[in-house]
Design an enzyme around this catalytic site. Structure first.
Site, mmCIF file in Angstrom:
data_model
loop_
_atom_site.group_PDB
_atom_site.id
_atom_site.type_symbol
_atom_site.label_atom_id
_atom_site.label_comp_id
_atom_site.label_asym_id
_atom_site.label_seq_id
_atom_site.Cartn_x
_atom_site.Cartn_y
_atom_site.Cartn_z
ATOM 1 N N GLY B 201 38.333 -24.125 44.946
ATOM 2 C CA GLY B 201 37.621 -24.541 43.743
ATOM 3 C C GLY B 201 38.610 -24.878 42.649
ATOM 4 O O GLY B 201 39.175 -25.961 42.610
ATOM 5 N N SER B 269 39.376 -17.660 32.639
ATOM 6 C CA SER B 269 39.952 -18.786 33.382
ATOM 7 C C SER B 269 39.099 -20.046 33.268
ATOM 8 O O SER B 269 39.327 -21.005 33.989
ATOM 9 C CB SER B 269 40.050 -18.403 34.857
ATOM 10 O OG SER B 269 38.745 -18.165 35.352
ATOM 11 N N VAL B 339 29.729 -22.729 48.910
ATOM 12 C CA VAL B 339 28.640 -22.865 47.952
ATOM 13 C C VAL B 339 28.659 -24.303 47.468
ATOM 14 O O VAL B 339 29.701 -24.797 47.026
ATOM 15 C CB VAL B 339 28.830 -21.893 46.775
ATOM 16 C CG1 VAL B 339 27.732 -22.084 45.740
ATOM 17 C CG2 VAL B 339 28.864 -20.451 47.274
ATOM 18 N N ARG B 480 53.469 -15.959 30.913
ATOM 19 C CA ARG B 480 54.139 -15.444 32.101
ATOM 20 C C ARG B 480 55.216 -16.417 32.577
ATOM 21 O O ARG B 480 56.279 -16.009 33.017
ATOM 22 C CB ARG B 480 53.152 -15.184 33.231
ATOM 23 C CG ARG B 480 53.883 -14.571 34.410
ATOM 24 C CD ARG B 480 52.963 -14.085 35.464
ATOM 25 N NE ARG B 480 52.447 -15.177 36.268
ATOM 26 C CZ ARG B 480 51.568 -15.014 37.244
ATOM 27 N NH1 ARG B 480 51.105 -13.806 37.506
ATOM 28 N NH2 ARG B 480 51.136 -16.028 37.944
ATOM 29 N N TYR B 543 41.379 -3.980 31.511
ATOM 30 C CA TYR B 543 42.427 -4.877 31.980
ATOM 31 C C TYR B 543 43.779 -4.230 31.720
ATOM 32 O O TYR B 543 44.021 -3.732 30.633
ATOM 33 C CB TYR B 543 42.381 -6.137 31.118
ATOM 34 C CG TYR B 543 42.063 -7.391 31.867
ATOM 35 C CD1 TYR B 543 40.750 -7.729 32.119
ATOM 36 C CD2 TYR B 543 43.078 -8.236 32.306
ATOM 37 C CE1 TYR B 543 40.446 -8.906 32.794
ATOM 38 C CE2 TYR B 543 42.780 -9.402 32.979
ATOM 39 C CZ TYR B 543 41.469 -9.732 33.224
ATOM 40 O OH TYR B 543 41.165 -10.879 33.887
#
Lengths: 658, 623
Positions: B201, B269, B339, B480, B543
């Site tokens: 995806g 995201s 899906v 990052r 998190y």
């Protein structure tokens, strides 16, 4: 055969050096010391709180709340009443640590300690480690327990070195001494009833109180793993209740880790020396009373040598539990609901307790006198009436010194002084227990007496000295116990061909038999056997090949010594078996007086060799072992003992097989 | 629905560089390049002249034009024009990086700049499959770049390897179905020729879900859903929309917004992740307090499996028809099928939005406040609590000039130093809030929440801070890559737990990370920080962010993985879940059995065995 994999060589154990903390006390003002600025390093996660807030936190905790609701439903009283009851329990229990009292003790104890002791030696590196541990995690202090002095001494040391003062779990019996009890409370002691078996509410208040102090880093929590003072100087089988409580916050994830710090306190001369011996012989323990303590004033005029306190390596509960405990077992029940610990947890706590007691034992400083006690007791049992020549005693002590060092003993033998001087100064410190005449030494068994006494009284008087002396020897039993079990196993094995499997079986039997007597971790038989083999092979006593065990030329002396270490206990257990075989009906309460009577009779007729089997400690341990092995059964409710005579007979035979 | 013609609604997706427009067998595809992606929340318009090939990074996060770097003056800068932070200097970042990680600008570890196609293994093609695929006219490619791009998600080890130019097993072929029927054809062919299919995806997985199993010997075909990105209809009576599963979050929201609606599903995201991916992983959105998580939003799902198509016969809002088959699909992580279409709830766009923030004296008070908010069931659209380290991190990301970023900290410092002394800068923490709804209710709601916060020592700290907090969510992922240029590696992971364990888990996991780094030989103290991102009636989602300077380590990724593994063990031991919304993939598979019991595993296994007996969907996730 390779043993190295299983454990490290005890000889290589690295230990810290000691500093005498009394030295500075002798050179500077005690008053200034008592009033010094005290700013200890505290736990990094600490939220400071007052004694009263602490109590509120306990009373308002979910844990206690749950139990209060439960109890109020069960008893049909309002929860306010139960809360009141809980508050009263807490009031009776709680410490009221205040610095002024500690300062008072610091001053007084300085005076007392300087009079009683030559030195109080501390490993300062251990204190540095402790300071680090206190900063990082909640800390539990676990001192060995040989004297009333222990916990005052602990707080005294921590105060001196500017470390956080602990809160100390103390037995209720101190509360009998009104003033002293309150003083102790103000120096951090909190009081627990000796038994509160089924009392849910008491347990809840108590465990929550301890946990809250620990979790919040309020103060290090101190208690005695052995539960009570050891009267024999042997470590006692650890009690698990409190250890369970202090480990719980880690297991349930409420703190990241907890540091357990074993502390080994060794007295060169125990204050309670003769008191313990009398107690073991059946003179009941005087109830602690303030006036009684003052009578102990004559103690102040004597020389009690030195004290060594070794703060061991902090043990992380997290690392103990790693790959041992599945902590997710607590995920499905709210943590404030009290649950019975699972088998897994119980066995984990039990093993940890043994490890900690062994850690205490390993760092116990042994004085030369301890080795002399071995020799003197063995000579006495061998009925060498005229005593031992000083030279011979010295030679034997030196031999034993070398042996014990090889076995990893923490021996403080001043190597720069000639051995004969070491021996004579030890003898002079313990002059109450020995008699020296014409260069020969023996135990001071013939005490001066007023008027005529019965043979029984004479025997008991002798026994006091012997048991006092044994309490010193016992300090080093942990060093020798595994080799001694092996030596006895070898001794019982068929004369020429010593088959290893046979010896192992015999070792295993003895180890099992004596696991109430000595600190032998449950389930570690193989490891203990290997350790014993390793030590005896390393020291050139034995050679072991695939199937057989061979005694070397020079090994006989060591084996003879080691066998004699275990002998009094073998004989003691044997006589207990014999006694039980001859009984018809017996309650648990009657056991000690009856077996004592039985033993006295046999001692007087000369059929028993070891007077020390009169020790009620040994008798109790023997009974506990027999119950554990199923040779004796306790009938619940009546306190009567059901005896399996076939088994008792066979145990007696096996123990006596020589 | 005339307003939603194909031409308008079709998006080219993000993968234009990989799109095989030039290839001769692909004559049909004539899609106009999309001008850029403009989500509603924080991203500014992108100009039209960005070359398509450079829209997405091949070895890092997000858009090629957006990244952090240190300019010639040694100042940190965020490039591009897409985000509020774009084009700005961030003066505090360098010092924060240097002091937090002991990182040094002299010690650089640059990434391999371009993909070396020769490092990519030649594709194992199933000729029979390929031949029949060609006859369907569905576009495909076995170009190395296309294959590598779909061979990974965004786990640290995946990106680290790419930066070093190391390429492992990658798909052998990429196919771009255009609609549900295309997928049916592909799955049929895959079954017929025993080809392994891995649905793809948005590629934002952080569970190793997209990694090709190295032991797979069949031809692996990556089924890229990016062309299935249309809203097929909107039903204003029932407030639902029927959408193709390849649509990306920000496009879905933008298109719905054009008609005055939204789904309200905003996972962090959402710029890149797709609807099908959300369904396949049981995604959670930032504003779930109002709109719900994916399982609350989905009304109907159509999925193509080797056994055929699974879907329900009606769109009733709730059914008692045995276990809900949607729940076999949601979280199946591409192991059962693809899906293709989803009917989702939609809502009218909120009239009013307001950000907010609250400063607490310490994390404990903050958590207590969130718990109380949850107890009273008055959580705003979003409420998040950052710990002290993250608060400082947020501070470090403050740009140099901007009216909107004015002085979160400056203002804050002022008021706690002057008026509210007692807030320890090394303990305080901040909660960010987002309220949504009609204006009056928002203001009322806001007051209610601030009143609760006040009971826990919380002080309102302004809208800007809140807004900035949410904006940072989208740029943090870019950081990052900057860290990796300077020997710093890190990642985030999440969990959920009952309320009474929130503090314990936060404390223990952070401490465990620090301890493990030390034990594993990491030379510098790591960054170990957390935030509570979601509240529920019975618990919360947390998190963790964790990063360290790996200088001196021979195998930093292995160390990283060991530490993350230990952290997960710690979470599970303390009563946290295996995952709240990232999913299991292959990264967390080893803990599945203990998480759902052997019987549970058997249930899932038997579904897999029935639906896909030949393991056509062979990504080996989950089980």
């Amino acid at each position: 055969m390779r043993y190295e994999v299983l454990f490290e060589d005890p000889m290589l154990k690295k230990r810290d050096d000691f500093e005498d903390m009394l030295e500075e006390r002798r050179n500077s003002s005690d008053l200034r010391y008592a009033l010094k600025c005290y700013t200890p390093v505290l736990y990094k996660g600490l939220t400071p709180c007052k004694v009263s807030e602490l109590k509120q936190m306990v009373l308002q905790s979910d844990q206690l709340g749950y139990v209060i609701t439960q109890v109020s439903k069960e008893k049909g009283v309002t929860s306010d009443e139960v809360t009141g009851e809980a508050a009263a329990i807490l009031e009776e229990m709680a410490q009221r640590l205040q610095l002024s009292t500690v300062r008072f003790f610091a001053f007084t104890l300085s005076k007392v300690f300087k009079t009683l002791f030559r030195s109080i030696c501390i490993n300062e590196e251990g204190l540095q480690r402790l300071q680090q541990a206190i900063h990082n995690h909640p800390v539990v202090l676990l001192p060995s327990h040989r004297s009333y002095m222990d916990f005052l001494l602990m707080s005294y040391i921590l105060y001196t070195y500017d470390l956080a003062l602990p809160v100390i779990a103390a037995g209720m019996d101190f509360m009998g001494m009104k003033v002293v009890g309150e003083m102790l409370r103000m120096s951090g002691a909190f009081f627990i009833r000796r038994s509160f078996g089924g009392d849910k509410l008491y347990w809840a208040v108590f465990s929550e109180y301890v946990k809250i102090m620990l979790k919040n880093g309020y103060a290090p929590v101190e208690f005695f793993l052995e539960g009570t003072r050891s009267r024999t100087a042997k470590s006692l089988t650890p009690k698990l209740g409190l250890l369970n409580i202090v480990m719980d916050p880690f297991l349930k994830g409420e703190v990241f880790d907890i540091s357990l710090v074993p502390v080994s306190i060794s007295y060169e001369r125990t204050l309670e020396e003769a008191l313990y011996a009398r107690e073991l012989l059946g003179v009941p323990k005087p109830k602690e009373s303030t006036s009684g303590l003052f009578k102990a004033r004559k103690i102040l005029s004597e020389d009690y040598g030195s004290i060594h306190v070794y703060f061991g390596q902090p043990v992380s509960v997290r690392s103990l539990a790693e790959s041992r405990v599945n902590r997710s077992q607590f995920n499905l029940i709210p943590r404030h609901i009290p649950t019975r610990p699972s088998e897994e947890i119980l066995s984990f706590v039990n093993d940890s307790a043994y490890r900690l007691v062994r850690a205490q034992e390993e760092n116990m400083v042994l004085k030369p006198w301890v080795l002399l006690a071995f020799v003197l007791l063995q000579k006495q049992a061998a009925e060498e009436k005229q005593g031992t020549a000083l030279d011979e005693l010295t030679e034997q002590a030196v031999w034993l010194r070398d042996l014990s060092r090889q076995y990893g003993a923490f021996l403080h033998w001043p190597d720069h002084i000639p051995p004969s001087e070491v021996v004579s100064s030890s003898l002079s410190l313990h002059r109450g227990l020995v008699r020296i005449s014409e260069g020969r030494v023996q135990l001071a068994l013939e005490q001066e007496t007023r008027g005529a006494i019965t043979p029984e009284e004479e025997l008991l008087n002798k026994a006091v000295v012997i048991l006092s002396c044994a309490s010193y020897r016992n300090q080093a039993l942990n060093v020798f116990i595994r080799p001694a079990l092996l030596a006895s196993a070898i001794h019982t094995a068929a004369s020429n061909r010593k088959r290893k499997t046979e010896i192992y079986n015999s070792f295993s039997f003895l180890r099992n038999m004596f696991s109430n007597e000595f600190i032998l971790c449950p389930g570690a038989t193989v490891q203990d056997f290997e350790e014993a083999c390793y030590l005896l092979v390393k020291t050139g006593t034995l050679q072991i090949n695939q199937q057989e065990v061979l005694i070397t030329e020079r090994g006989h002396r060591t084996l003879a010594f080691l066998t004699s270490v275990l002998d009094p206990f073998l004989q003691g257990y044997q006589v207990v078996c014999r006694f039980l075989c001859e009984q018809d009906g017996l309650t648990e309460k009657q056991f000690i007086p009856a077996v004592r009577k039985f033993i006295i009779k046999h001692l007087l007729t000369g059929r028993l060799r070891y007077t020390e089997v009169l020790s009620s400690d040994l008798q109790k341990n023997a009974l506990a072992a027999l119950i554990r092995l199923g040779a004796v059964q306790k009938i619940k409710g009546y306190g009567t003992l059901k005896l399996n005579k076939v088994m008792l007979n066979s145990l007696e035979d096996t123990l006596g097989k020589k | 629905m005339s307003g939603f013609s194909d031409n308008i609604m079709r998006l080219s997706g993000r993968m234009l560089s990989q799109y095989p427009a030039q290839r001769d067998w692909d004559g049909k595809l004539t899609m106009a390049p999309h001008p850029g992606i403009i989500p509603t929340f924080s991203i500014v318009t992108l100009s039209d002249n960005v070359p398509e090939q450079e829209i997405m990074k091949w070895n890092g996060w997000g858009y090629s034009d957006s990244k952090f770097l240190y300019n010639k003056k040694g100042q940190a800068e965020f490039t591009g024009k897409r985000y509020r932070l774009s084009g700005m200097i961030i003066p505090g970042l360098r010092e924060w990086m240097e002091s937090t990680f002991s990182a040094n600008l002299q010690h650089k570890t640059p990434a391999a700049p371009i993909l070396n196609s020769s490092a990519v293994q030649p594709p194992t093609l199933n000729e029979a499959f390929l031949k029949e695929l060609k006859s369907t006219g569905i576009p495909f490619s076995h170009d190395a770049e296309d294959r590598v791009f779909r061979s990974h998600g965004h786990c640290l080890h995946e990106i680290f390897a790419l930066r070093e130019g190391k390429i492992g097993r990658v798909p052998d072929l990429v196919v771009w179905p255009n609609c549900h029927n295309d997928v049916v054809k592909i799955v049929e062919l895959a079954c017929k020729h025993n080809v392994c299919l891995i649905p793809y995806g948005g590629g934002t997985s952080v569970s190793s879900a997209l990694e090709c199993p190295p032991e797979e010997t069949r031809s692996i075909v990556s089924l890229d859903t990016s062309q299935m990105n249309r809203i097929l209809w909107i039903d204003e009576k029932n407030l639902t929309a029927h959408v193709e599963a390849g649509i990306v979050g920000q496009d879905l929201e933008r298109l719905l917004n054009e008609s005055g609606y939204c789904t309200g599903h905003e996972p962090d995201s959402m710029e890149f992740s797709s609807l099908g991916g959300w369904v396949a992983t049981r995604a959670s959105g930032m504003k779930k307090n109002i709109y719900g998580n994916i399982e609350d939003l989905v009304v109907h799902i159509k999925m193509v499996t080797p056994r055929g198509v699974i879907e329900k016969s009606c769109q009733g809002p709730r059914m008692s028809t045995g276990p809900d088959v949607h729940h076999f699909i949601m979280g199946s992580e591409g192991t059962l099928g693809v899906v293709t279409e989803v009917t989702m709830k939609i809502r009218p766009m909120p009239e009013y939005q307001k950000y907010g923030s609250v400063v607490f004296p310490n994390f404990e008070m903050g958590v207590a406040c969130l718990r109380e908010v949850a107890r009273q069931r008055c959580a705003p659209a979003s409420i998040r609590l950052m710990d002290n380290e993250q608060f400082k991190f947020g501070h470090a990301l403050k740009p140099q000039v901007s009216s909107i970023f004015t002085s979160f900290l400056d203002g804050l410092k002022k008021f706690y130093i002057t008026k509210f002394k007692g807030f320890d800068p090394n303990r305080l923490c901040v909660a960010t809030l987002l309220f949504e709804g009609d204006r009056e209710k928002v203001l009322q709601h806001e007051k209610q929440v601030y009143d609760i916060a006040a009971k826990f020592g919380g002080l309102a700290a302004g809208e800007d801070n809140g807004q900035r907090g949410y904006m940072l969510t989208f740029v943090i992922a870019y950081l990052r890559d900057l860290g990796m240029d300077y020997y710093v590696i890190g990642e985030s992971f999440e969990t959920s737990m009952p309320w009474d364990r929130v503090l314990d888990i936060c404390r223990n996991v952070k401490a465990r990370i620090v301890r493990e780094c030390k034990d594993k030989g990491v030379q510098f103290p790591p960054l170990s920080t957390c935030r509570v991102t979601q509240t529920y009636d019975a618990g919360a989602c947390v998190y963790f962010y964790f990063a360290f300077n790996y200088r001196g380590l021979s195998d930093p990724v292995h160390v990283y993985e060991q530490v993350e593994h230990a952290a997960r063990e710690e979470i599970l031991a303390n009563g946290g879940s295996l995952s709240h919304h990232h999913g299991v993939g292959k990264l967390r598979k080893e803990w599945m059995r203990e998480s759902i019991s052997s019987v549970g595993m058997g249930m899932l296994k038997s579904v897999k065995d029935y639906v896909d007996p030949n393991n056509i969907f062979g990504n080996r996730n989950l089980l």
